[in-house]
Write a protein that holds these residues in place. Structure first.
Motif, PDB file in Angstrom:
ATOM      1  N   ARG A  61      -6.914   0.912   2.846  1.00 41.15           N
ATOM      2  CA  ARG A  61      -5.718   1.349   3.416  1.00 41.15           C
ATOM      3  C   ARG A  61      -4.952   3.432   3.523  1.00 41.15           C
ATOM      4  NH1 ARG A  61      -4.123   1.340  -3.162  1.00 41.15           N
ATOM      5  NH2 ARG A  61      -3.488   3.865  -2.137  1.00 41.15           N
ATOM      6  N   LEU A  62      -6.424   3.751   4.311  1.00 36.68           N
ATOM      7  CA  LEU A  62      -5.940   4.899   4.732  1.00 36.68           C
ATOM      8  C   LEU A  62      -5.687   4.388   6.513  1.00 36.68           C
ATOM      9  CD1 LEU A  62      -6.585   7.965   4.132  1.00 36.68           C
ATOM     10  CD2 LEU A  62      -8.097   7.431   5.620  1.00 36.68           C
ATOM     11  N   TYR A  63      -6.111   3.557   6.891  1.00 32.30           N
ATOM     12  CA  TYR A  63      -6.221   2.662   8.489  1.00 32.30           C
ATOM     13  C   TYR A  63      -4.839   2.396   8.351  1.00 32.30           C
ATOM     14  CZ  TYR A  63      -5.517   0.312  12.805  1.00 32.30           C
ATOM     15  OH  TYR A  63      -5.158   0.109  13.662  1.00 32.30           O
ATOM     16  N   GLU A  64      -4.302   1.817   7.463  1.00 34.71           N
ATOM     17  CA  GLU A  64      -2.856   1.166   7.586  1.00 34.71           C
ATOM     18  C   GLU A  64      -1.909   1.824   6.992  1.00 34.71           C
ATOM     19  OE1 GLU A  64      -1.038  -2.578   5.969  1.00 34.71           O
ATOM     20  OE2 GLU A  64      -3.621  -3.527   6.663  1.00 34.71           O
ATOM     21  N   ILE A  74       0.782  -1.395   0.319  1.00 31.33           N
ATOM     22  CA  ILE A  74       0.210  -0.101  -0.290  1.00 31.33           C
ATOM     23  C   ILE A  74       1.005   1.174   0.207  1.00 31.33           C
ATOM     24  CG2 ILE A  74      -1.662   1.383   1.130  1.00 31.33           C
ATOM     25  CD1 ILE A  74      -2.621  -1.304   2.741  1.00 31.33           C
ATOM     26  N   ALA A  75       2.010   1.220   1.141  1.00 29.14           N
ATOM     27  CA  ALA A  75       2.724   2.248   1.007  1.00 29.14           C
ATOM     28  C   ALA A  75       2.717   2.747  -0.075  1.00 29.14           C
ATOM     29  CB  ALA A  75       3.921   2.329   1.757  1.00 29.14           C
ATOM     30  N   THR A  76       4.051   1.331  -1.114  1.00 29.73           N
ATOM     31  CA  THR A  76       4.460   2.088  -2.081  1.00 29.73           C
ATOM     32  C   THR A  76       3.098   2.825  -3.548  1.00 29.73           C
ATOM     33  OG1 THR A  76       3.966  -0.080  -3.178  1.00 29.73           O
ATOM     34  CG2 THR A  76       6.554   0.199  -2.258  1.00 29.73           C
ATOM     35  N   PRO A  80      -3.805   9.409  -3.268  1.00 34.44           N
ATOM     36  CA  PRO A  80      -2.970   8.548  -3.360  1.00 34.44           C
ATOM     37  C   PRO A  80      -3.122   7.220  -2.457  1.00 34.44           C
ATOM     38  CG  PRO A  80      -2.033  10.610  -3.585  1.00 34.44           C
ATOM     39  CD  PRO A  80      -3.020  10.788  -3.139  1.00 34.44           C
ATOM     40  N   LEU A  81      -3.867   7.661  -1.422  1.00 31.60           N
ATOM     41  CA  LEU A  81      -4.103   7.043   0.545  1.00 31.60           C
ATOM     42  C   LEU A  81      -5.522   6.189  -0.591  1.00 31.60           C
ATOM     43  CD1 LEU A  81      -3.811  10.106   1.969  1.00 31.60           C
ATOM     44  CD2 LEU A  81      -2.056   7.916   2.353  1.00 31.60           C
ATOM     45  N   ALA A  82      -6.837   7.123  -1.085  1.00 32.99           N
ATOM     46  CA  ALA A  82      -8.199   6.512  -1.287  1.00 32.99           C
ATOM     47  C   ALA A  82      -7.980   6.567  -2.771  1.00 32.99           C
ATOM     48  CB  ALA A  82      -8.923   7.161   0.090  1.00 32.99           C
ATOM     49  N   GLY A  95     -14.628  -1.063   2.690  1.00 31.48           N
ATOM     50  CA  GLY A  95     -14.359  -0.342   1.545  1.00 31.48           C
ATOM     51  C   GLY A  95     -12.538  -0.132   1.983  1.00 31.48           C
ATOM     52  N   ALA A  96     -11.815  -0.869   0.569  1.00 33.26           N
ATOM     53  CA  ALA A  96     -10.650  -1.283   0.437  1.00 33.26           C
ATOM     54  C   ALA A  96      -9.874   0.133   1.311  1.00 33.26           C
ATOM     55  CB  ALA A  96      -9.732  -1.503  -0.429  1.00 33.26           C
ATOM     56  N   ASP A  97     -10.565   1.261   0.454  1.00 33.12           N
ATOM     57  CA  ASP A  97      -9.723   2.656   0.785  1.00 33.12           C
ATOM     58  C   ASP A  97      -9.723   3.457   2.585  1.00 33.12           C
ATOM     59  OD1 ASP A  97      -9.617   3.517  -2.130  1.00 33.12           O
ATOM     60  OD2 ASP A  97     -11.398   4.404  -1.887  1.00 33.12           O
TER      61      ASP A  97
END
Ligand code: ANZ
Length: 959
Positions: A755-758, A88-90, A862-864, A750-752
């Motif tokens: 992603r945001l949480y991680e 996710i970070a990359t 980029p994040l969500a 949801g995946a966003d």
């Protein structure tokens, strides 16, 4: 794309028509994932070859960025939420880079050879290819759901014959080259042969090259090749039927898998001469942007030590030792050889000398018996176990004495397993007064000690009174003079130099550099790996297959299992799974001199091989002509002012790969560079180690982990099925029963949100505890973001067309400024915090101007990315925002607002200062007193009192 897809219609029917819910998120996410896939949104054009895109213009004119993850092994268990943290970070970074005008190469392949698939095959009869491909498909699906913007055309898998064809090709390059120490680089072996032929290099053994048989030439070349087959001591595990790497052997000398005994045994194996590159592997670390801790681990692993080789005469022969402390030579009162040392048998006398101490003999009747018994005992131990300090006091006397070359004294020669055959010369001079292990050993065996380095910590010069060795470098030499050599009074450094040159003059030693690094054991007795492109003729002479015969495919077999033996039978030796396939092993080939019968090499390459060069294949994944086109390599990996050795711009992965993978890949890359196949000198310019996601582990009274998801908390205590359990921190994973699947979280929010949480859990390089209950915080942020732009009731836009006021512009541009800096430096947690702050500002404001809405959408994209794409479209834009320009801050709104501060002297205004609203009283006082108008007004008068009332007023009393 229609406004109302069936999925969103279902949501509407549920009565929450346009609220950002899990169902809406799911619909938006899968729809955008389809768009990205269909449109090839993340396909990065190459400058040359099949992936060049004539419509993309001159890509070389554009800045570019090659962002890599350490690729996964496709395990059957699927992913848990800890795995995608780095991916996710990359992805966030790659998306940011795309939006700042870069041509971004980001993809993910699979490291798919390896033992687990083979073992699964043995247990279930499923072919490893079948299970591996199913696992890859499953992982691809899980990762796709996270919205990772990968160029799927570049997603290689190491088991694809079109990939491993080139792995085999690289093997041949390495096999067909040697390291020219004078030129400090690899060169084609043909150039070495030419030197032997024309006499410009002396042929080892002294005979003319033309007089040698094919087999003799092979033997000589084998001493030079960078890949060579040789009898070497290995960890042989009869119970598993395979040789194991040191890392696969536990501290008590058993196989990590299966817990079978492991024996040291000499077997013919493929090796890679990575040691030839020791100095370059150390030196070029300086060119890399890697965490210091990893560089240090590599330096230590290579372990460069400067010291000397010294010969000790014994029985007409000489034992050569390696020492880092030649200055302590007068203190060498005994010697130790590794039990496997080649000289042991020849120095052992028929009988024990008179009056021998009983504990030196190990209770054996003769030295030969003592040696044999001790060897059997130590063969069952791993190197790690042998080095553990507490266990070093075992050993036996060989019955032989050597001569200390400086003192002329006889010193007893022992064998002990604290001396390793694989390091230095496998023999040491023991200096018990100044080396801790030697001290412990000498105490245990009653051996003499001599102090030769003057103690500086108050102890006497009599080691009999000591508790431990004295090991300082920072002192002077004592008790060290005999015949022509006198060291007393010299510093350690001076004495080292003096002894080293004296030894060289006498012809019994020399200064030398020793490395801890060993050549890389490159063969495995396994099925599921790359076959070697090597065959043997009827005389057993080895032949490399020509490039045209690649790939040598992994043959179809009925039985994948290794041949195993009685786990305790150390005399057995491995039979490879491939060797049982006579049809495959025996081949008729024309290697240039007519069709002949050959036998194939039946070992396979270790699972490290495929990961040694995948960065090169990502760059040119479908090239059928070569491993990588130089134009593509140069473009993505070539050296620039910012990356002097070249390499991928960013490589993210776990710190557990500090040495093996990261050294092997560097080594291959350097060989390919030396041979002219790649321009870059290093594979990975910037390395970043992400932290681990940890999770609570709950254990029952017997200490077994219980399913974390089923644990209940009551009054700060934890219960599972009514029984109390204990909580502790641990790694997330199946074995600790605390794994959380990304799909679970994606289903719920949801995946966003995932992603945001991680990304918001903490700095990327720090380990962080997973907390499912906290995920909802990220979800609420996205809901508020949505609500600021879209009406939950009607689905209409709620943005206004009014221009943004000053305060809003300040909030916006400060956020842009901060988030850009965070994105560029992988500080995603603080980027998320700033986006939340800006969004909260808009909530409080009560309405969102369209221009601000567009900017915040781009900021969080980029994040969500899914919700951002959707909002972007609803704001009236066509197509994806993946290449939209990332917002740029207007500096005018970024500088802090100022307030005017009045400075009064004796009640009269003398100056006005523009200061930050947050200024402190003390800062304000200093500023006021330094203001030129104030200085002038005070003149020579003494300042009696200053009263600062930040930020608006300063009163100065003078006189
Ligand atoms: C005499 C001596 C005196 C040593 C002293 C040390 C201190 P590094 O620095 O890690 O390279 N050594 C050499 N070969 C060995 C082997 N095969 N197995 C175990 N130990 C070995 O360590 C080099 C030192 O480790 C050498 O210097 C040798 O002990 C020991 F005051 O020689 B020394």
């Amino acid at each position: 794309m229609s406004e109302t897809t069936p999925a969103s219609a279902a949501v509407e029917a549920a009565g929450e028509p346009f609220r950002y819910s899990a169902a809406l998120a799911a619909e938006i996410e899968s729809r955008w994932q389809d768009v990205w896939e269909k449109e090839g949104t993340f396909n990065a054009p190459n400058p040359a070859g099949a992936l060049a895109d004539p419509t993309a213009g001159d890509v070389t004119a554009k800045p570019h960025s090659f962002i890599m993850d350490m690729f996964p092994y496709p395990s059957g268990a699927g992913l848990h939420v800890g795995h995608p943290l780095g991916y996710i970070a990359t992805d966030v970074y790659a998306r940011y880079q795309r939006m700042t005008g870069h041509n971004v190469l980001h993809t993910l392949g699979y490291d798919a050879f390896g033992l687990p698939a083979e073992q699964y095959a043995v247990q279930t009869g499923t072919h490893p290819r079948v299970s591996t491909e199913a696992n890859i498909a499953n992982m691809r699906q899980q990762l796709r759901r996270l919205g990772l913007g990968h160029d799927s055309r570049r997603s290689i898998s190491t088991i694809d014959p079109e990939y491993y064809r080139w792995t085999q090709w690289i093997f041949l390059q390495i096999f067909n080259s040697w390291y020219d120490a004078d030129a400090a680089k690899a060169r084609p072996i043909a150039e070495l042969v030419a030197q032997f032929e024309d006499g410009s290099r002396e042929v080892p053994g002294g005979r003319a090259w033309s007089e040698l048989s094919g087999a003799e030439r092979d033997d000589i070349l084998g001493e030079y090749r960078l890949a060579y087959a040789k009898e070497v001591p290995v960890n042989w595990c009869p119970g598993l039927g395979t040789v194991l790497a040191n890392e696969e052997v536990t501290a008590d000398g058993r196989s990590e898998r299966g817990n079978f005994p492991v024996f040291k045994s000499n077997l013919r194996q493929w090796m890679m001469r990575i040691t030839a590159y020791s100095d370059r592997l150390i030196k070029d670390l300086d060119l890399l942007d890697w965490p210091e801790a990893i560089k240090l681990q590599q330096r230590n692993w290579i372990g460069r030590s400067e010291g000397a080789r010294v010969d000790f005469a014994v029985d007409g022969d000489a034992i050569t030792v390696f020492t880092t402390r030649p200055d302590t030579l007068f203190g060498a009162t005994y010697m130790v050889l590794a039990p496997e040392h080649g000289l042991v048998d020849s120095i052992v006398p028929a009988a024990w000398p008179e009056g021998i101490r009983e504990d030196w003999t190990g209770g054996a009747a003769t030295p030969a018996e003592a040696v044999a018994a001790y060897r059997a005992e130590s063969a069952a131990k791993s190197d790690v176990e042998r080095q553990v300090d507490a266990k070093i006091k075992t050993g036996v006397f060989t019955g032989a004495y050597a001569v200390n070359p400086v003192s002329g004294e006889d010193v007893p020669v022992f064998i002990a397993d604290y001396v390793l055959m694989g390091y230095g010369t496998g023999a040491i001079m023991a200096v018990p007064a100044h080396d801790h292990r030697d001290f412990a050993f000498a105490r245990a065996f009653g051996l003499p000690m001599r102090c030769v380095v003057e103690p500086t910590d108050g102890r006497t010069e009599n080691p009999a009174e000591w508790d431990d060795a004295f090991d300082t470098y920072d002192s002077v030499i004592v008790n060290s003079a005999h015949d022509g050599l006198a060291l007393n009074g010299l510093s350690v450094v001076e004495a080292k130099a003096a002894v080293t040159s004296w030894l060289a003059e006498q012809g019994i030693g020399e200064g030398t550099v020793n490395y801890r690094l060993r050549d890389w054991l490159f063969s495995r007795q396994r099925y599921w790996g790359e076959p070697f492109p090597i065959v043997y003729d009827e005389d057993g002479v080895m032949h490399a297959l020509p490039e045209s015969m690649l790939p040598v495919e992994v043959p179809e077999v009925d039985d994948y299992s290794p041949h195993t033996y009685d786990p305790f039978d150390s005399t057995s030796s491995p039979k490879t799974p491939l060797s049982r396939n006579e049809d495959w092993v025996t081949v008729e080939l024309d290697l240039g001199d007519g069709v002949k019968t050959y036998r194939r090499e039946t070992n396979t390459m270790p699972n490290w091989a495929g990961s040694c060069w995948y960065e090169l294949r990502y760059v040119d994944p479908v090239n059928g002509e070569r491993a990588v086109d130089p134009a593509n390599e140069q473009y993505w990996l070539g050296a620039t002012a910012e990356k002097p050795a070249g390499g991928a711009d960013l490589y993210v992965g776990g710190a557990e790969h500090a040495v093996l993978h990261l050294l092997y890949a560097r080594f291959w890359h350097k060989v390919l560079h030396d041979l002219g196949h790649v321009s870059s000198v290093e594979p990975f310019h910037k390395l970043f180690n992400q932290g681990m996601i940890t999770a609570d582990v709950y254990r029952d009274e017997r200490g077994f982990p219980v399913p974390a998801a089923e644990v209940e908390e009551r009054d700060g205590k934890y219960f599972w099925q009514g029984e109390p359990v204990k909580r502790e921190a641990g790694k997330m994973g199946k074995s600790l029963k605390n794994a959380v699947a990304p799909d679970e979280i994606a289903d719920e929010y949801g995946a966003d949100t995932l992603r945001l949480y991680e990304m918001s859990m903490g700095p990327l390089d720090v380990s962080r505890p997973w907390d499912t209950r906290a995920v909802v915080g990220s979800y609420r942020f996205l809901q508020r973001l949505w609500r600021n732009i879209v009406s939950e009731d009607t689905g209409e836009l709620v943005v206004t067309d009014e221009p943004a006021d000053e305060a809003t512009l300040r909030a916006l541009h400060k956020a842009i400024d901060g988030i850009r800096g965070d994105m560029a430096n992988l500080r995603f947690n603080t980027a998320v915090a700033k986006a939340i702050e800006l969004n909260n500002f808009l909530v409080k404001r009560g309405s969102t101007p369209r221009a601000v809405a567009e900017q915040i959408v781009l900021l969080v994209a980029p994040l969500a990315p899914h919700i951002a794409e959707e909002l972007w479209r609803r704001l009236g834009h066509n197509g994806s925002l993946a290449y939209a320009d990332y917002p740029v801050a207007d500096p005018a709104y970024v500088v802090d607002e100022t307030v005017t501060c009045v400075v009064q002297i004796k009640g009269k205004v003398k100056a006005r200062l523009e200061v930050a609203p947050s200024i402190s009283d003390a800062e304000l006082e200093t500023l006021a007193l330094a203001a030129p108008a104030v200085v002038a007004a005070i003149g020579d008068a003494p300042v009696r009192k200053v009263i600062a009332r930040a930020p608006k007023l300063v009163n100065i009393v003078t006189g």
